[in-house]
Design a protein around this motif. Structure first.
Motif, short mmCIF file in Angstrom:
data_model
loop_
_atom_site.label_atom_id
_atom_site.label_comp_id
_atom_site.label_asym_id
_atom_site.label_seq_id
_atom_site.Cartn_x
_atom_site.Cartn_y
_atom_site.Cartn_z
N THR A 253 31.74 69.84 -58.66
CA THR A 253 32.49 70.89 -57.81
C THR A 253 32.21 72.11 -58.56
O THR A 253 33.17 72.88 -58.82
CB THR A 253 33.79 70.41 -57.73
OG1 THR A 253 34.24 70.05 -59.01
CG2 THR A 253 34.02 69.04 -57.00
N SER A 254 31.25 72.16 -59.23
CA SER A 254 30.90 73.38 -60.10
C SER A 254 30.77 74.76 -59.26
O SER A 254 31.47 75.83 -59.77
CB SER A 254 29.56 73.32 -60.96
OG SER A 254 28.56 73.43 -60.04
N GLY A 255 30.48 74.61 -57.95
CA GLY A 255 30.20 76.04 -57.14
C GLY A 255 29.17 76.63 -57.58
O GLY A 255 28.83 77.77 -56.91
N THR B 226 33.00 64.59 -48.84
CA THR B 226 32.98 66.05 -49.54
C THR B 226 33.97 66.92 -49.44
O THR B 226 33.99 68.09 -50.01
CB THR B 226 31.65 66.54 -48.60
OG1 THR B 226 31.98 66.71 -47.27
CG2 THR B 226 30.46 65.77 -48.63
N GLY C 30 36.47 73.51 -47.35
CA GLY C 30 36.85 74.80 -47.86
C GLY C 30 37.79 75.46 -47.16
O GLY C 30 38.07 75.13 -46.07
N GLU D 76 40.77 77.03 -56.07
CA GLU D 76 39.60 77.66 -56.80
C GLU D 76 38.67 76.55 -57.33
O GLU D 76 37.41 76.70 -57.57
CB GLU D 76 40.18 78.35 -58.05
CG GLU D 76 40.90 79.52 -57.60
CD GLU D 76 41.58 80.42 -58.78
OE1 GLU D 76 41.67 79.48 -59.97
OE2 GLU D 76 42.16 81.14 -58.49
N GLU D 77 39.21 75.23 -57.82
CA GLU D 77 38.58 74.42 -58.61
C GLU D 77 37.81 73.17 -57.60
O GLU D 77 36.87 72.43 -58.35
CB GLU D 77 39.07 73.59 -59.58
CG GLU D 77 39.72 74.57 -60.63
CD GLU D 77 40.66 73.98 -61.82
OE1 GLU D 77 41.21 72.90 -61.57
OE2 GLU D 77 41.37 74.72 -62.48
N ARG D 78 38.41 73.12 -56.48
CA ARG D 78 37.73 71.92 -55.71
C ARG D 78 37.56 72.25 -54.27
O ARG D 78 36.83 71.33 -53.54
CB ARG D 78 38.78 70.65 -55.70
CG ARG D 78 39.19 70.24 -57.06
CD ARG D 78 40.43 69.37 -57.09
NE ARG D 78 39.97 68.28 -56.27
CZ ARG D 78 41.27 67.45 -55.56
NH1 ARG D 78 42.34 67.85 -55.57
NH2 ARG D 78 40.67 66.57 -54.81
N THR E 64 36.48 74.99 -52.35
CA THR E 64 35.91 76.20 -51.57
C THR E 64 34.46 75.51 -50.90
O THR E 64 33.96 74.42 -51.30
CB THR E 64 35.35 77.19 -52.55
OG1 THR E 64 34.21 76.50 -53.47
CG2 THR E 64 36.43 77.70 -53.54
N HIS F 148 31.88 74.32 -53.31
CA HIS F 148 32.02 72.81 -53.80
C HIS F 148 31.66 71.82 -52.67
O HIS F 148 31.04 70.85 -53.18
CB HIS F 148 33.40 72.84 -54.08
CG HIS F 148 34.11 73.50 -55.34
ND1 HIS F 148 35.37 74.40 -54.88
CD2 HIS F 148 33.82 73.83 -56.30
CE1 HIS F 148 35.49 75.03 -56.03
NE2 HIS F 148 34.68 74.56 -56.97
N ASP G 73 27.78 71.67 -52.95
CA ASP G 73 27.54 71.07 -54.22
C ASP G 73 27.54 69.59 -54.08
O ASP G 73 26.75 68.74 -54.44
CB ASP G 73 28.54 71.53 -55.45
CG ASP G 73 28.25 72.54 -55.97
OD1 ASP G 73 27.26 73.27 -55.70
OD2 ASP G 73 29.10 73.18 -56.77
N ARG G 74 28.40 69.19 -53.27
CA ARG G 74 28.69 67.55 -53.08
C ARG G 74 27.83 67.02 -52.05
O ARG G 74 27.33 65.88 -52.17
CB ARG G 74 30.19 67.48 -52.37
CG ARG G 74 31.41 67.53 -53.50
CD ARG G 74 32.69 67.40 -52.98
NE ARG G 74 33.62 67.95 -53.93
CZ ARG G 74 34.28 68.93 -53.60
NH1 ARG G 74 34.66 69.22 -52.25
NH2 ARG G 74 35.36 69.38 -54.42
#
Length: 377
Positions: free
Chosen positions: A8-10, A184, A187, A353-355, A357, A360, A363-364
């Motif tokens: 989940t770095s985005g 996944t 967002g 913000e962390e999971r 969007t 993210h 990314d998954r």
């Protein structure tokens, strides 16, 4: 299954995999597709919806009393599914470059020209069990739809599920291999995260509801709960946004109907003391992520994928569906303890913000898409 906390770095990753994107024009489409386009080479977009002539033909074959039942039967008819598949195949053949993978939002069509992945909010089995109004088919028509849905999932090379309940349904109800399904999430449908408000809004305590299917999204239960809220907080307001419901006049309730101006929606979030979405069945309510992104304290029901979005007592309050008393208590708790409510809202904003969007989500999806294209080997 892929855990939502992984990958989940985005941060965009370099890849040359070629993908085609297909959708019916859902509200999430531009946000997801933009995130995927930052990671992959998009060779084209497919819009398999029926032509005007096709729509007239399917409408004539599926007509039923009642607009909603007709609409569901129209979309879920076998002839419409076959026509969408034919339209998609023709559009894919016309692409200037053939894709390594075709990414579909929902199970729109079947195709054999390239590996295919589906992004699924819920299965028909889930909707039939939890909200029968979405299931107008009966007898042979229903059997045919289940066969077609099963065949579509079987033919897909990978399945992206919005939530764990959907992943579980794909595995248990449709026999899909666990390793074929990745959870996944989703967002917030926002071009960028808004500035996080730092203090409780001034003015009368305001409960905000946004939803276009008033009954399914628990609007009637919310009206009932708000009577209790209003008796304890006489100046409380309830603002209803979305399809204008036919309801009796009720003190403190303001019905705005549809609001298409995004600046006005942002203003409503900023002015809300608490956001409430008390749905009976809502596979993954993206509007909840919007409220969290704006830093509004949230109260929701513990159905479908919501418990994956909200940690009870930490990022929001959850209550059972259809319980106006429990809902009223949760609303009064948020209104009566603003410090705790704002602390939960701040934690929810960090979670977005962390999971939560679309970066993210992309990314998954990337490991499966890379593997199917041969880029991840």
């Amino acid at each position: 299954m892929t855990d939502l906390m992984e990958g989940t770095s985005g941060v965009a990753t370099a890849t040359t995999a070629r993908i085609a994107l297909a959708s019916r024009g859902d509200a999430l489409t531009p946000y997801l597709f933009d995130a995927l386009a930052r990671r992959f080479a998009v060779v084209g977009r497919v819009e398999p919806e029926l032509t005007t002539l096709q729509r007239y033909g399917v409408a004539a074959l599926t007509v039923r009393p009642g607009r909603s039942a007709w609409a569901e039967r129209f979309y879920k008819s076998g002839i419409a599914a076959r026509l969408r598949s034919a339209n998609a195949a023709e559009q894919l053949r016309r692409l200037p470059e053939q894709p390594d993978v075709v990414v579909q939002v929902h199970a729109l069509f079947e195709q054999t020209l390239a590996p295919s992945v589906l992004y699924i909010d819920c299965t028909h089995h889930q909707s039939a069990e939890h909200w029968p109004a979405w299931n107008p088919l009966r007898g042979r028509a229903l059997e045919e739809w289940y066969r077609r849905e099963q065949a579509t999932y079987d033919a897909a090379d990978h399945l992206f599920a919005f939530s764990e309940p959907t992943r579980r349904s794909l595995v248990e109800n449709y026999g899909q291999r666990p390793e074929k399904v990745t959870v996944t999430g989703a967002g917030a449908n926002l071009p960028s995260l808004p500035a996080h408000r730092r203090k409780r809004p001034s003015g009368a305590p305001t409960v905000l509801f946004i939803g276009n299917d008033f009954v399914r999204k628990g609007g009637e239960v919310l009206l009932d709960a708000f009577r209790t809220v209003r008796s304890a907080v006489p100046d409380a307001r309830l603002v209803l946004v979305g399809t204008r419901p036919t309801i009796a006049s009720q003190p403190g309730v303001e019905v705005l109907g549809r609001v298409r101006d995004r600046a006005r929606i942002a203003e409503l979030y900023r002015d809300a003391t608490v956001f409430c979405t008390p749905s009976f069945f809502d596979p993954y309510p993206l509007v909840l992520l919007e409220a969290m992104a704006f830093g509004v304290p949230v109260v929701a029901t513990d159905q479908c994928g919501v418990p994956e979005m909200i940690t009870p007592g930490e990022t929001g309050l959850l209550v059972p569906s259809g319980d106006p008393q429990r809902l009223a208590r949760a609303l009064l708790e948020s209104l009566g303890d603003p410090v705790a409510a704002e602390q939960r809202a701040a934690a929810a904003r960090r979670d977005v913000e962390e999971r939560f969007t679309w970066a993210h989500v992309a990314d998954r999806m990337t490991p499966a898409l890379d593997a199917l294209s041969g880029r991840g080997r």
